[in-house]
Design an enzyme around this catalytic site. Sequence first.
Site, PDB file in Angstrom:
ATOM      1  N   ASN A 195      50.304 -26.735  -0.633  1.00 56.30           N
ATOM      2  CA  ASN A 195      48.963 -26.151  -0.596  1.00 56.30           C
ATOM      3  C   ASN A 195      47.854 -27.104  -1.049  1.00 56.30           C
ATOM      4  O   ASN A 195      46.713 -26.973  -0.609  1.00 56.30           O
ATOM      5  CB  ASN A 195      48.993 -24.895  -1.491  1.00 56.30           C
ATOM      6  CG  ASN A 195      47.615 -24.427  -1.880  1.00 56.30           C
ATOM      7  OD1 ASN A 195      46.883 -23.886  -1.050  1.00 56.30           O
ATOM      8  ND2 ASN A 195      47.235 -24.651  -3.129  1.00 56.30           N
ATOM      9  N   ARG A 251      47.498 -31.904 -10.152  1.00 56.98           N
ATOM     10  CA  ARG A 251      47.061 -33.062 -10.954  1.00 56.98           C
ATOM     11  C   ARG A 251      46.173 -32.630 -12.121  1.00 56.98           C
ATOM     12  O   ARG A 251      45.869 -33.426 -12.997  1.00 56.98           O
ATOM     13  CB  ARG A 251      46.330 -34.076 -10.074  1.00 56.98           C
ATOM     14  CG  ARG A 251      45.047 -33.542  -9.501  1.00 56.98           C
ATOM     15  CD  ARG A 251      44.306 -34.563  -8.675  1.00 56.98           C
ATOM     16  NE  ARG A 251      43.146 -33.921  -8.074  1.00 56.98           N
ATOM     17  CZ  ARG A 251      42.318 -34.505  -7.231  1.00 56.98           C
ATOM     18  NH1 ARG A 251      42.540 -35.744  -6.850  1.00 56.98           N
ATOM     19  NH2 ARG A 251      41.286 -33.849  -6.751  1.00 56.98           N
ATOM     20  N   TYR A 283      39.014 -34.093   7.678  1.00 57.49           N
ATOM     21  CA  TYR A 283      39.679 -32.840   7.284  1.00 57.49           C
ATOM     22  C   TYR A 283      40.333 -32.181   8.511  1.00 57.49           C
ATOM     23  O   TYR A 283      41.481 -31.742   8.451  1.00 57.49           O
ATOM     24  CB  TYR A 283      38.642 -31.909   6.643  1.00 57.49           C
ATOM     25  CG  TYR A 283      39.193 -30.653   6.007  1.00 57.49           C
ATOM     26  CD1 TYR A 283      39.953 -30.699   4.849  1.00 57.49           C
ATOM     27  CD2 TYR A 283      38.927 -29.408   6.571  1.00 57.49           C
ATOM     28  CE1 TYR A 283      40.437 -29.536   4.259  1.00 57.49           C
ATOM     29  CE2 TYR A 283      39.394 -28.231   5.980  1.00 57.49           C
ATOM     30  CZ  TYR A 283      40.156 -28.303   4.819  1.00 57.49           C
ATOM     31  OH  TYR A 283      40.621 -27.143   4.240  1.00 57.49           O
ATOM     32  N   GLN A 343      36.830 -15.398  18.415  1.00 59.02           N
ATOM     33  CA  GLN A 343      35.624 -15.302  19.234  1.00 59.02           C
ATOM     34  C   GLN A 343      35.656 -16.299  20.385  1.00 59.02           C
ATOM     35  O   GLN A 343      36.132 -17.401  20.223  1.00 59.02           O
ATOM     36  CB  GLN A 343      34.391 -15.572  18.369  1.00 59.02           C
ATOM     37  CG  GLN A 343      34.370 -14.693  17.140  1.00 59.02           C
ATOM     38  CD  GLN A 343      33.281 -15.048  16.151  1.00 59.02           C
ATOM     39  OE1 GLN A 343      32.174 -14.536  16.230  1.00 59.02           O
ATOM     40  NE2 GLN A 343      33.593 -15.922  15.226  1.00 59.02           N
TER      41      GLN A 343
HETATM   42  P1  NAD Z   1      40.920 -25.378  -5.042  1.00 57.36           P
HETATM   43  O1  NAD Z   1      40.077 -26.591  -5.239  1.00 57.36           O
HETATM   44  O2  NAD Z   1      40.575 -24.137  -5.784  1.00 57.36           O
HETATM   45  O3  NAD Z   1      42.453 -25.731  -5.326  1.00 57.36           O
HETATM   46  C1  NAD Z   1      43.037 -26.944  -4.904  1.00 57.36           C
HETATM   47  C2  NAD Z   1      44.015 -27.424  -5.957  1.00 57.36           C
HETATM   48  O4  NAD Z   1      44.659 -28.615  -5.466  1.00 57.36           O
HETATM   49  C3  NAD Z   1      43.327 -27.817  -7.287  1.00 57.36           C
HETATM   50  O5  NAD Z   1      43.993 -27.210  -8.371  1.00 57.36           O
HETATM   51  C4  NAD Z   1      43.453 -29.327  -7.330  1.00 57.36           C
HETATM   52  O6  NAD Z   1      43.558 -29.859  -8.651  1.00 57.36           O
HETATM   53  C5  NAD Z   1      44.734 -29.550  -6.531  1.00 57.36           C
HETATM   54  N1  NAD Z   1      44.799 -30.917  -5.992  1.00 57.36           N
HETATM   55  C6  NAD Z   1      43.860 -31.546  -5.242  1.00 57.36           C
HETATM   56  N2  NAD Z   1      44.261 -32.792  -4.976  1.00 57.36           N
HETATM   57  C7  NAD Z   1      45.475 -32.961  -5.577  1.00 57.36           C
HETATM   58  C8  NAD Z   1      46.390 -34.052  -5.682  1.00 57.36           C
HETATM   59  N3  NAD Z   1      46.135 -35.234  -5.104  1.00 57.36           N
HETATM   60  N4  NAD Z   1      47.540 -33.876  -6.355  1.00 57.36           N
HETATM   61  C9  NAD Z   1      47.805 -32.679  -6.959  1.00 57.36           C
HETATM   62  N5  NAD Z   1      46.970 -31.611  -6.904  1.00 57.36           N
HETATM   63  C10 NAD Z   1      45.826 -31.757  -6.226  1.00 57.36           C
HETATM   64  O7  NAD Z   1      40.886 -25.135  -3.472  1.00 57.36           O
HETATM   65  P2  NAD Z   1      41.512 -24.010  -2.519  1.00 57.36           P
HETATM   66  O8  NAD Z   1      40.406 -23.473  -1.720  1.00 57.36           O
HETATM   67  O9  NAD Z   1      42.401 -23.083  -3.258  1.00 57.36           O
HETATM   68  O10 NAD Z   1      42.367 -24.939  -1.546  1.00 57.36           O
HETATM   69  C11 NAD Z   1      43.777 -24.882  -1.432  1.00 57.36           C
HETATM   70  C12 NAD Z   1      44.155 -25.335  -0.037  1.00 57.36           C
HETATM   71  O11 NAD Z   1      43.629 -24.386   0.913  1.00 57.36           O
HETATM   72  C13 NAD Z   1      43.617 -26.700   0.392  1.00 57.36           C
HETATM   73  O12 NAD Z   1      44.619 -27.398   1.115  1.00 57.36           O
HETATM   74  C14 NAD Z   1      42.456 -26.344   1.300  1.00 57.36           C
HETATM   75  O13 NAD Z   1      42.185 -27.372   2.235  1.00 57.36           O
HETATM   76  C15 NAD Z   1      42.992 -25.093   1.960  1.00 57.36           C
HETATM   77  N6  NAD Z   1      41.979 -24.214   2.574  1.00 57.36           N
HETATM   78  C16 NAD Z   1      40.970 -23.702   1.808  1.00 57.36           C
HETATM   79  C17 NAD Z   1      40.040 -22.885   2.423  1.00 57.36           C
HETATM   80  C18 NAD Z   1      38.884 -22.295   1.639  1.00 57.36           C
HETATM   81  O14 NAD Z   1      37.953 -21.780   2.272  1.00 57.36           O
HETATM   82  N7  NAD Z   1      38.866 -22.352   0.330  1.00 57.36           N
HETATM   83  C19 NAD Z   1      40.147 -22.573   3.773  1.00 57.36           C
HETATM   84  C20 NAD Z   1      41.214 -23.098   4.512  1.00 57.36           C
HETATM   85  C21 NAD Z   1      42.140 -23.925   3.891  1.00 57.36           C
END
Ligand code: NAD
Length: 251
Positions: free
Chosen positions: A89, A40, A154, A251
């Site tokens: 993702n 988005r 979440y 763990q």
């Molecule tokens: P990030 O915020 O860097 O990237 C997320 C991306 O998703 C952003 O570019 C955002 O614009 C896009 N997005 C969010 N809502 C949206 C929507 N409604 N429509 C279209 N695009 C949308 O975060 P990240 O850490 O790279 O997260 C990516 C995924 O990994 C997520 O699902 C998150 O829950 C998961 N995750 C992250 C972690 C972490 O520690 N960062 C750990 C486990 C899982």
Amino acid sequence: MTEVRFAGKIGLITGAASGIGRATALALVRQGGTLVAVDRDADGLERLSAELGNGHRTIVADVTSEDRWREIAEEVGDAYGRLDILFNNAGYGKFASIAETSLDQWRAILAVNLDSVFLATKHLQLLLASAGEAAVINMSSIRGLTGDANTGSYCAAKGGVRLFTKACALEFAEQGLRIRVNSIHPGHVRTSLTENAHADPAQAKRLLADIPMQRVAAPEEIADAVLFLASDESRYMTGSELVVDGGATAQ
Ligand code: NAD
């Protein structure tokens, strides 16, 4: 692996403008794939596009919109006639107690993390089937395996992604479709989603105490695992959950 690992493959990645999605998008293209980047964040997609060069496609869309998924399926179908890789993702979480979470906030977290996976799978299934051999990777989290305080919506969403993935894998296998579906479960990854936690030294210290490897992951380390699930190297894996968490849940 050689740089042609994904030559001729079309991969769609949601949330590709930032963090794990962006790292996976860049790695896929570096290894020969053609990218359809969905997010988005129009500016973020433009920055990605400038780095990628020609031959790829960016689509500004909210992944919670079913109408947009219908349009995306049509656009991808018209352009390529098939889809080899789908990485669901896009997502985010918000820290809040159950008492402080409104129903609208709960639904928003479920929509972006879980509804989006259902919608993409539903509307892209025909294109995935047309690929002959396709791989779907759904982004869960260690919070889809274990609970945590103040993260109820979440955890519910990511736990839902985990079991939706298994249901899909079984359904596609039963139908004789050659579409493998697996979930990925990162621990703590350094992205915009977690930058606040790293900025606060006390919180960062608490965080590291829970990680046996004593460091958070780089987005590229998750991208490597995603591309393993996307590649032929995981050809006997479907309905599996791949944990990439520095030992946190061991763990
Ligand atoms: P990030 O915020 O860097 O990237 C997320 C991306 O998703 C952003 O570019 C955002 O614009 C896009 N997005 C969010 N809502 C949206 C929507 N409604 N429509 C279209 N695009 C949308 O975060 P990240 O850490 O790279 O997260 C990516 C995924 O990994 C997520 O699902 C998150 O829950 C998961 N995750 C992250 C972690 C972490 O520690 N960062 C750990 C486990 C899982």
